[in-house]
Design an enzyme around this catalytic site. Sequence first.
Site, PDB file in Angstrom:
ATOM      1  N   ASP A  38       8.642  -5.253   7.277  1.00 22.58           N
ATOM      2  CA  ASP A  38       8.662  -6.066   6.268  1.00 22.58           C
ATOM      3  C   ASP A  38      10.167  -6.384   6.457  1.00 22.58           C
ATOM      4  OD1 ASP A  38       9.250  -8.634   4.494  1.00 22.58           O
ATOM      5  OD2 ASP A  38       8.625  -7.592   2.858  1.00 22.58           O
ATOM      6  N   GLY A  41      13.081 -11.779   8.127  1.00 21.33           N
ATOM      7  CA  GLY A  41      13.324 -13.262   8.267  1.00 21.33           C
ATOM      8  C   GLY A  41      14.984 -12.707   7.752  1.00 21.33           C
ATOM      9  N   ARG A  42      14.865 -11.769   6.530  1.00 20.96           N
ATOM     10  CA  ARG A  42      15.883 -11.838   6.097  1.00 20.96           C
ATOM     11  C   ARG A  42      17.237 -10.912   7.189  1.00 20.96           C
ATOM     12  NH1 ARG A  42      13.316  -8.467   1.503  1.00 20.96           N
ATOM     13  NH2 ARG A  42      11.474  -9.001   2.537  1.00 20.96           N
ATOM     14  N   HIS A  55      12.011 -11.401  14.122  1.00 26.62           N
ATOM     15  CA  HIS A  55      10.578 -10.348  14.514  1.00 26.62           C
ATOM     16  C   HIS A  55      10.536 -10.251  15.937  1.00 26.62           C
ATOM     17  CE1 HIS A  55       9.037 -12.622  11.442  1.00 26.62           C
ATOM     18  NE2 HIS A  55       8.386 -13.533  11.295  1.00 26.62           N
ATOM     19  N   THR A  84      -4.128 -12.009   7.158  1.00 26.50           N
ATOM     20  CA  THR A  84      -4.541 -13.103   6.703  1.00 26.50           C
ATOM     21  C   THR A  84      -3.640 -14.267   5.882  1.00 26.50           C
ATOM     22  OG1 THR A  84      -5.542 -12.453   4.921  1.00 26.50           O
ATOM     23  CG2 THR A  84      -6.713 -12.298   6.583  1.00 26.50           C
ATOM     24  N   GLU A  85      -2.974 -13.779   5.222  1.00 24.55           N
ATOM     25  CA  GLU A  85      -1.795 -15.014   4.030  1.00 24.55           C
ATOM     26  C   GLU A  85      -1.305 -15.616   5.105  1.00 24.55           C
ATOM     27  OE1 GLU A  85      -2.671 -12.183   2.440  1.00 24.55           O
ATOM     28  OE2 GLU A  85      -4.475 -12.322   1.845  1.00 24.55           O
ATOM     29  N   LEU A 149      -1.699   9.497  20.362  1.00 22.77           N
ATOM     30  CA  LEU A 149      -1.093   8.799  19.043  1.00 22.77           C
ATOM     31  C   LEU A 149      -2.384   7.404  19.188  1.00 22.77           C
ATOM     32  CD1 LEU A 149      -0.172   8.124  16.693  1.00 22.77           C
ATOM     33  CD2 LEU A 149       1.414   6.398  18.048  1.00 22.77           C
ATOM     34  N   GLU A 225       0.874   9.230  -0.360  1.00 24.16           N
ATOM     35  CA  GLU A 225       1.852   8.722  -0.991  1.00 24.16           C
ATOM     36  C   GLU A 225       2.670   7.606  -0.327  1.00 24.16           C
ATOM     37  OE1 GLU A 225       3.182  11.403  -2.533  1.00 24.16           O
ATOM     38  OE2 GLU A 225       1.090  11.939  -2.754  1.00 24.16           O
TER      39      GLU A 225
END
Length: 258
Positions: A38, A41-42, A55, A84-85, A149, A225
């Site tokens: 997250d 954008g900021r 991005h 999905t949002e 991985l 965690e």
Amino acid sequence: MINKLKLWKKQPQSSNLQERMTLIKEQQIPSHVAIIMDGNGRWAKKRALPRVAGHHEGMKVVRKITKLANELGIQALTLYAFSTENWKRPKLEVDYLMKLPEEFLGSFLPELIEENVKVTMIGEKENLPSHTLKAIEKAMVDTKDNTGLVLNFALNYGSRAEMVSAMKQVMIDCEAGVLDVEEITEETFANYLMTKGLGDPDLLIRTSGEIRLSNFMLWQLAYTEFWFTDVLWPDFAEEHFVQAMEDYQNRQRRFGGV
Ligand code: FPP
């Protein structure tokens, strides 16, 4: 002279990171790490850049952290790349986000193959643009036999939708006589989820200072965690990931016991 000075300044930090990684490898490594990436954008806004620039920078961090996770011997890394949002975002931004898997895999797939990384995906494939799906599916086919991985992209993923769809399939199988209601356990249900065979995350990282789950792996995170940081995803560096590992190794996981 300047070069020497630079080298001298850089050396301690990277060797310090190497030492910390060596120590981490000597202790319990989380098998599965999930990340809510997250703050793109900021990050862009702070630089007066369009959101998509954040991005793009975030995509470069995906490469760095994938390499590091593989190096540390982590078995699976799930990255929340599109929820999905997220379709509610401006079309321009959605279109850009849908091009990122192609760009990322277009550049780094050979590297992922070389490093024995296996690419997988969770999320609804149906609504994804065909070019996005094609890139992911090609990567999945090309890396299917890799044993390092597992790089698992959560793309068009929503945990509630995942659970509803699992529940529907459970009911279909019960009606068909494939499954007996009395035999349904947590393990049975987990096998109907998109994460089947992946194991629950041991550690969840969320960047950018937001302290919420945003419909991400709600079932799978029951005993995970959590590690939150104010660092914005495009600024997230190896040392932050190493810090998260160290904090994880200092936690006592009790799974409800004492
Ligand atoms: C949330 O930040 C981030 C996303 C919705 C997209 C995350 C995607 C990437 C980091 C790139 C993925 C790369 C590949 C290879 C698929 P935000 O835009 O909500 O940030 P904000 O809260 O600061 O606005």
